[in-house]
Structure formats: C-alpha cells, structure tokens
Design a protein around this motif. Structure first.
Motif, PDB file in Angstrom:
ATOM      1  N   THR A  23      25.455  61.469   1.609  1.00 41.18           N
ATOM      2  CA  THR A  23      25.360  62.725   0.858  1.00 41.18           C
ATOM      3  C   THR A  23      24.420  63.741   1.497  1.00 41.18           C
ATOM      4  O   THR A  23      24.391  64.901   1.073  1.00 41.18           O
ATOM      5  CB  THR A  23      24.887  62.454  -0.583  1.00 41.18           C
ATOM      6  N   ALA A  24      23.637  63.325   2.503  1.00 33.71           N
ATOM      7  CA  ALA A  24      22.743  64.270   3.189  1.00 33.71           C
ATOM      8  C   ALA A  24      23.599  65.229   4.004  1.00 33.71           C
ATOM      9  O   ALA A  24      24.215  64.837   5.002  1.00 33.71           O
ATOM     10  CB  ALA A  24      21.766  63.515   4.070  1.00 33.71           C
ATOM     11  N   ALA A  25      23.656  66.471   3.595  1.00 34.47           N
ATOM     12  CA  ALA A  25      24.563  67.433   4.215  1.00 34.47           C
ATOM     13  C   ALA A  25      23.789  68.608   4.781  1.00 34.47           C
ATOM     14  O   ALA A  25      22.675  68.916   4.345  1.00 34.47           O
ATOM     15  CB  ALA A  25      25.582  67.929   3.185  1.00 34.47           C
ATOM     16  N   ARG A  26      24.401  69.260   5.763  1.00 34.73           N
ATOM     17  CA  ARG A  26      23.849  70.527   6.248  1.00 34.73           C
ATOM     18  C   ARG A  26      24.913  71.605   6.105  1.00 34.73           C
ATOM     19  O   ARG A  26      26.118  71.326   6.112  1.00 34.73           O
ATOM     20  CB  ARG A  26      23.391  70.420   7.694  1.00 34.73           C
ATOM     21  N   ARG A  27      24.463  72.826   5.965  1.00 30.88           N
ATOM     22  CA  ARG A  27      25.407  73.929   5.763  1.00 30.88           C
ATOM     23  C   ARG A  27      26.285  74.092   6.998  1.00 30.88           C
ATOM     24  O   ARG A  27      25.799  74.091   8.138  1.00 30.88           O
ATOM     25  CB  ARG A  27      24.656  75.223   5.474  1.00 30.88           C
ATOM     26  N   VAL A  28      27.586  74.244   6.745  1.00 35.36           N
ATOM     27  CA  VAL A  28      28.520  74.317   7.864  1.00 35.36           C
ATOM     28  C   VAL A  28      29.405  75.557   7.825  1.00 35.36           C
ATOM     29  O   VAL A  28      30.185  75.778   8.759  1.00 35.36           O
ATOM     30  CB  VAL A  28      29.408  73.056   7.911  1.00 35.36           C
ATOM     31  N   ALA A  29      29.331  76.363   6.768  1.00 37.25           N
ATOM     32  CA  ALA A  29      30.215  77.519   6.668  1.00 37.25           C
ATOM     33  C   ALA A  29      29.634  78.543   5.717  1.00 37.25           C
ATOM     34  O   ALA A  29      28.674  78.273   4.984  1.00 37.25           O
ATOM     35  CB  ALA A  29      31.608  77.092   6.171  1.00 37.25           C
ATOM     36  N   ASP A  30      30.202  79.729   5.746  1.00 41.67           N
ATOM     37  CA  ASP A  30      29.867  80.780   4.799  1.00 41.67           C
ATOM     38  C   ASP A  30      30.757  80.640   3.565  1.00 41.67           C
ATOM     39  O   ASP A  30      31.749  79.901   3.585  1.00 41.67           O
ATOM     40  CB  ASP A  30      30.086  82.155   5.448  1.00 41.67           C
ATOM     41  N   PRO A  31      30.421  81.349   2.479  1.00 44.53           N
ATOM     42  CA  PRO A  31      31.312  81.328   1.315  1.00 44.53           C
ATOM     43  C   PRO A  31      32.729  81.725   1.708  1.00 44.53           C
ATOM     44  O   PRO A  31      32.940  82.566   2.585  1.00 44.53           O
ATOM     45  CB  PRO A  31      30.684  82.368   0.378  1.00 44.53           C
ATOM     46  N   MET A  32      33.717  81.087   1.067  1.00 42.40           N
ATOM     47  CA  MET A  32      35.117  81.304   1.427  1.00 42.40           C
ATOM     48  C   MET A  32      35.842  82.012   0.293  1.00 42.40           C
ATOM     49  O   MET A  32      35.799  81.556  -0.852  1.00 42.40           O
ATOM     50  CB  MET A  32      35.783  79.958   1.723  1.00 42.40           C
ATOM     51  N   PRO A  33      36.520  83.130   0.578  1.00 46.43           N
ATOM     52  CA  PRO A  33      37.246  83.853  -0.469  1.00 46.43           C
ATOM     53  C   PRO A  33      38.260  82.943  -1.165  1.00 46.43           C
ATOM     54  O   PRO A  33      38.990  82.186  -0.523  1.00 46.43           O
ATOM     55  CB  PRO A  33      37.963  84.967   0.309  1.00 46.43           C
ATOM     56  N   GLY A  34      38.291  83.020  -2.496  1.00 45.04           N
ATOM     57  CA  GLY A  34      39.244  82.240  -3.259  1.00 45.04           C
ATOM     58  C   GLY A  34      38.868  80.791  -3.461  1.00 45.04           C
ATOM     59  O   GLY A  34      39.636  80.024  -4.041  1.00 45.04           O
ATOM     60  N   ARG A  35      37.662  80.418  -3.016  1.00 49.12           N
ATOM     61  CA  ARG A  35      37.218  79.037  -3.172  1.00 49.12           C
ATOM     62  C   ARG A  35      35.798  79.042  -3.742  1.00 49.12           C
ATOM     63  O   ARG A  35      35.012  79.954  -3.454  1.00 49.12           O
ATOM     64  CB  ARG A  35      37.287  78.301  -1.834  1.00 49.12           C
ATOM     65  N   PRO A  36      35.430  78.044  -4.545  1.00 53.08           N
ATOM     66  CA  PRO A  36      34.188  78.100  -5.324  1.00 53.08           C
ATOM     67  C   PRO A  36      32.956  77.575  -4.599  1.00 53.08           C
ATOM     68  O   PRO A  36      32.089  76.979  -5.220  1.00 53.08           O
ATOM     69  CB  PRO A  36      34.533  77.216  -6.533  1.00 53.08           C
ATOM     70  N   TRP A  37      32.850  77.802  -3.287  1.00 54.83           N
ATOM     71  CA  TRP A  37      31.712  77.317  -2.514  1.00 54.83           C
ATOM     72  C   TRP A  37      30.745  78.453  -2.225  1.00 54.83           C
ATOM     73  O   TRP A  37      31.145  79.505  -1.730  1.00 54.83           O
ATOM     74  CB  TRP A  37      32.190  76.697  -1.197  1.00 54.83           C
ATOM     75  N   ILE A  38      29.471  78.228  -2.529  1.00 54.42           N
ATOM     76  CA  ILE A  38      28.438  79.223  -2.250  1.00 54.42           C
ATOM     77  C   ILE A  38      27.750  78.912  -0.922  1.00 54.42           C
ATOM     78  O   ILE A  38      27.659  79.762  -0.036  1.00 54.42           O
ATOM     79  CB  ILE A  38      27.396  79.257  -3.394  1.00 54.42           C
TER      80      ILE A  38
END
Length: 334
Positions: free
Chosen positions: A250-265
């Motif tokens: 579960t240890a994660a690092r940020r890999v992307a920017d927010p994606m239009p139409g998807r609920p990821w910040i």
C-alpha cells in the motif's frame, strides 16, 4: 443505492455492485432506478487482476521463495533486461517497460477477432527490450511488466496462471466464484455488455463472439462483484498478508495528475495497487480495469469507522463511470 443509480448519465444502464462494511455484506445489480432483483453475474476483472497477482507475489516473498529486490534472470525475463530489473519494479510499473494499449497493430488485431500474440510476440511487437527509462527512474504503466510477473509466478510455483491464483489467493480467502478464462468459450455465460470498442465504429458487438482473453497479456480473472470485493477485502483488511508486506503493497507514490472524468485527486501506485494520496480524498486503494464489455472498479476505502470495500462493475466501457460510482457509494459510510 441512489449514489450509484444517479451516475448512469452515459454508458451502461446497469452495474453489478458488492459492498462489505464491517460485518455486513451485500451484492446485487443496480440500474437507473435503483436496485434490480436479479443476482449479479460474473465479469472479466481486467486490470484488477494485477492486484491479485501482486498479492500472490507477496505471499511467495513471505515464504522466502521470491525476493522483491533480487535482480531477475533468464528464463523468467528476457535476456535484454535480465540482471537489470527487479520484481518490485515490475509490480510498481517503474521498470521502464513499454506497453501495447496505444499500438495500432494491437488494437487492429483485437478488433478483427484474431488469435492473441504469444509472450514473445508481445515482447517484440512492443519493443519492450528498449526501455523507456532506467529502472527506478520513472513510471510508466506496463501490461508487459505484469506479463513478466505472470511468468515469474507460474515458473516459481510450477502451476498454470489460474491454478496459481487459486492456490495463493482464491482458496485462502474462501472465494469459489472466481476463475481465469483462457479460451473464447470460457467467456460464454459471463455478464458482458455489447462492445462499442470491438464494433470499431459500427454497432456494438457481443464480446464472447469476437474477443479472446489472451489479449490481456498477463492473464485475466473473472468473478462476481461479490467475489471481487471479498478478494480485495481479504487482501487489504484481512490476514492474507502479514502487516509488513501489506504496508509495502500500500506504500504508494504519486504517479499522475488529476484525470478528467475520473475521481482521482493525487493518483498514486503501490505494488499492484492504485491509491488515492490526497488528504481529505476518497481514501481509495484497489484497482480498476478496462476492456471489451465491462469496466470494473474494486476499492477498499481507508479512514472509515469500519472496514469498507466496494466493487462496481458496469456493463459498459467507461472506467471513469465505474470509479465514480464506487467513490460516490463510499460517501454514505462514515
């Protein structure tokens, strides 16, 4: 399930849903007007299979049979990368390997209903031996990397892909309604919507008549939403993995920017696991998938008063819709 039914603005008109909240467990089918009486069928889980593979790999790490940071060698991985990549890097998508999702040749072959490529063909046709970056110095989602994980797991256990997942993940978690389809005939009876993607600009077509599961290079599991939720719940809220290995997963690092139409910040990635990193965000950890005939989203939501896992699988091909439904449903649980 108002939070889910109101999200059917576009795409599929129903979704298989399963919720595990503390000691409570529910599953069914939700349509535009709320719950539908019929029981959910089995769907292809597409890239949620990566989470199952990562859990299987970590079980072998726990047994001392695999090492996350040992440099891999032939024949587990091709000679062009042998000695220069680790299992951890494959699981995390930071090995610098290419992918095939955007290759016109791949999409044309899938849409034409051709037989899937062999491992060697996947490797050569994607140019995966020419790394995008040095391992550990970037991030690029790669199904080819998980194709190699599958080879490693099957070689170490001496089992086929389906038998390996059953032995290391399905059976220990008491899940009987999950399997790995390997032929076109195995898709008969699955709850798959007609595919616009396979229709290639024409009317949507039935998936089982056109698609071969071998076009998912790393292998693909199929299950009911209830089984998928039980699998993730058992991995992230159960005892399948010891705490130190679960923390690594579960240890994660940020890999992307927010994606239009998807609920990821703040989209992050661990070991076979998509993770929301934003403070005050959904707290989702799990995986989505995308392919002909359905879109699965299977998430465990951290920070809740009781352990919460939600699976939503639509019969359409809009992964953002399935993700948004699952996150919306999670909001009703404190």
């Amino acid at each position: 399930m108002k939070e889910i039914s109101t999200r059917f603005a576009t795409g599929a008109g129903r979704a298989g849903v399963a919720i595990i909240h503390g000691a409570d467990r529910w599953s069914g089918t939700v349509g535009r007007d709320g719950a539908v009486a019929e029981r959910s069928g089995r769907y292809l889980l597409y890239s949620f299979t990566k989470t199952l593979m990562a859990a299987a790999a970590l079980r072998l790490v726990d047994r001392g049979r695999l090492d996350l940071d040992h440099l891999l060698e032939e024949p587990a991985v091709p000679g062009s990368i042998a000695g220069g990549i680790t299992l951890r890097q494959l699981l995390h998508h930071d090995g610098g390997l290419a992918d095939y999702g955007g290759i016109p040749e791949y999409n044309a072959a899938v849409k034409a209903g051709q037989e899937p490529w062999s491992d060697d063909e996947y490797w050569s046709r994607t140019g995966a031996g020419r790394r995008l970056f040095e391992p550990g110095r970037g991030w690029a989602y790669s199904n080819i990397g998980y194709m190699l994980v599958r080879r490693i797991l099957c070689r170490e256990t001496g089992l086929g892909f389906g038998a390996m997942l059953a032995d290391l993940v399905f059976k220990p978690l008491g899940v009987t309604d999950a399997f790995v389809p390997v032929t076109r005939a195995d898709l008969e009876g699955l709850d798959l919507g007609p595919s616009r993607y396979l229709g290639n600009g024409g009317p949507p077509v039935p998936v089982a008549a056109r698609y071969h599961p071998g076009w998912v290079s790393h292998g693909v599991a199929a299950a009911t939403p209830d089984a998928a939720a039980c699998l993730l719940h058992g991995i992230l809220a159960g005892t399948l993995l010891p705490r130190p290995l679960l923390d690594l997963m579960t240890a994660a690092r940020r890999v992307a920017d927010p994606m239009p139409g998807r609920p990821w910040i703040e989209p992050g990635y661990g070991l076979g696991l998509m993770v929301e990193l934003a403070p005050g965000g959904s707290g989702a950890a799990g995986h989505t998938g995308s392919g002909p005939g359905c879109s699965p989203a299977v998430f465990h939501f951290r920070g809740k008063r009781q352990p919460l896992t939600i699976c939503v699988i639509t019969g359409g091909e809009d992964v953002g819709q399935a993700e948004t439904m699952a996150v919306a449903a999670s909001s009703r649980f404190p």
